[in-house]
Design a protein around this motif. Structure first.
Motif, PDB file in Angstrom:
ATOM      1  N   LEU A  41       0.803  -1.225   0.000  1.00 32.65           N
ATOM      2  CA  LEU A  41       0.000   0.000   0.000  1.00 32.65           C
ATOM      3  C   LEU A  41       0.840   1.281   0.000  1.00 32.65           C
ATOM      4  N   ILE A  42       2.144   1.144   0.165  1.00 30.77           N
ATOM      5  CA  ILE A  42       3.025   2.315   0.193  1.00 30.77           C
ATOM      6  C   ILE A  42       3.433   2.641  -1.245  1.00 30.77           C
ATOM      7  N   THR A  43       3.157   3.868  -1.677  1.00 31.95           N
ATOM      8  CA  THR A  43       3.478   4.263  -3.057  1.00 31.95           C
ATOM      9  C   THR A  43       4.798   5.007  -3.163  1.00 31.95           C
ATOM     10  N   SER A  44       5.176   5.727  -2.117  1.00 30.13           N
ATOM     11  CA  SER A  44       6.436   6.464  -2.176  1.00 30.13           C
ATOM     12  C   SER A  44       6.966   6.707  -0.770  1.00 30.13           C
ATOM     13  N   MET A  45       8.275   6.866  -0.727  1.00 30.28           N
ATOM     14  CA  MET A  45       8.934   7.153   0.542  1.00 30.28           C
ATOM     15  C   MET A  45      10.187   7.952   0.211  1.00 30.28           C
ATOM     16  N   ALA A  46      10.410   9.047   0.928  1.00 30.54           N
ATOM     17  CA  ALA A  46      11.575   9.892   0.660  1.00 30.54           C
ATOM     18  C   ALA A  46      12.084  10.501   1.951  1.00 30.54           C
ATOM     19  N   MET A  47      13.358  10.849   1.941  1.00 29.70           N
ATOM     20  CA  MET A  47      13.936  11.569   3.067  1.00 29.70           C
ATOM     21  C   MET A  47      13.298  12.957   3.081  1.00 29.70           C
ATOM     22  N   THR A  48      12.961  13.423   4.242  1.00 25.93           N
ATOM     23  CA  THR A  48      12.445  14.783   4.369  1.00 25.93           C
ATOM     24  C   THR A  48      13.433  15.678   5.100  1.00 25.93           C
ATOM     25  N   GLN A  49      14.341  15.061   5.856  1.00 27.42           N
ATOM     26  CA  GLN A  49      15.313  15.846   6.602  1.00 27.42           C
ATOM     27  C   GLN A  49      16.512  14.968   6.957  1.00 27.42           C
ATOM     28  N   VAL A  50      17.715  15.494   6.769  1.00 27.62           N
ATOM     29  CA  VAL A  50      18.944  14.821   7.179  1.00 27.62           C
ATOM     30  C   VAL A  50      19.828  15.854   7.867  1.00 27.62           C
ATOM     31  N   ASN A  51      20.164  15.611   9.124  1.00 22.86           N
ATOM     32  CA  ASN A  51      21.014  16.520   9.894  1.00 22.86           C
ATOM     33  C   ASN A  51      22.317  15.827  10.250  1.00 22.86           C
ATOM     34  N   LEU A  52      23.400  16.575  10.189  1.00 23.29           N
ATOM     35  CA  LEU A  52      24.723  16.109  10.566  1.00 23.29           C
ATOM     36  C   LEU A  52      25.190  16.941  11.751  1.00 23.29           C
TER      37      LEU A  52
END
Length: 163
Positions: free
Chosen positions: A72-83
């Motif tokens: 049922l999952i159509t898309s997945m993406a990073m929304t935030q990456v902190n270093l």
């Protein structure tokens, strides 16, 4: 030195009818991993790579908590990456790229940053729009940071946090 990577990925279910339904079917899957950067002298414009150990995605349990499933999952993406670093600053990093890795899949660029301001202890990365479904549906993933920079690294801990 330890680098921590944090990231948050956002999932969206299939067959969404309206924006209201759309907002009700999105959820976050936060992850945090640590990269150890050993004490070393880094030559200006040198490129170096740091690898996180593989860590569990726990995607099946997260999907279950949200009453959904892989199909049922159509898309997945990073929304935030902190270093972030536990050291004095990130002056030894001039630019970096972060890749997601999983067994049987090619590495995919998920975030990067150029022209890191002097004195920074925490940086929000520029994220890409890579579909993460094939990676997150694996049992384990890892993150790899390829960076360039200069200066002396006195052994720090860097943390990557993702959303």
């Amino acid at each position: 030195m330890i680098v921590s990577l944090s990231f948050l990925s956002s999932c969206q279910k299939k067959n969404v009818v309206t924006d209201t339904v759309n907002s009700l079917t999105e959820f976050d899957m936060p992850y945090t991993t640590t990269l150890a950067v050993p004490p070393q002298s880094v030559i200006t414009n040198n490129t170096y790579t740091n690898q996180s150990p593989p860590f569990a995605t726990n995607s099946a349990s997260v999907y279950s908590n949200y009453k959904t499933s892989t199909d049922l999952i159509t898309s997945m993406a990073m929304t935030q990456v902190n270093l972030t670093t536990d050291g004095p600053n990130l002056d030894f990093v001039k630019s970096y790229s972060i890749y997601i890795q999983a067994t049987g899949l090619e590495d995919a660029l998920v975030a990067s940053k150029s022209n890191i301001p002097v004195g920074s202890k925490s940086i929000e990365s520029d994220v890409t729009n890579v579909n993460l479904i094939p990676y997150i549906n694996k049992d384990k993933i890892s993150l790899m940071m390829v960076s360039s920079g200069g200066g002396t690294v006195a052994g720090q801990t860097l943390t990557l946090k993702t959303n």
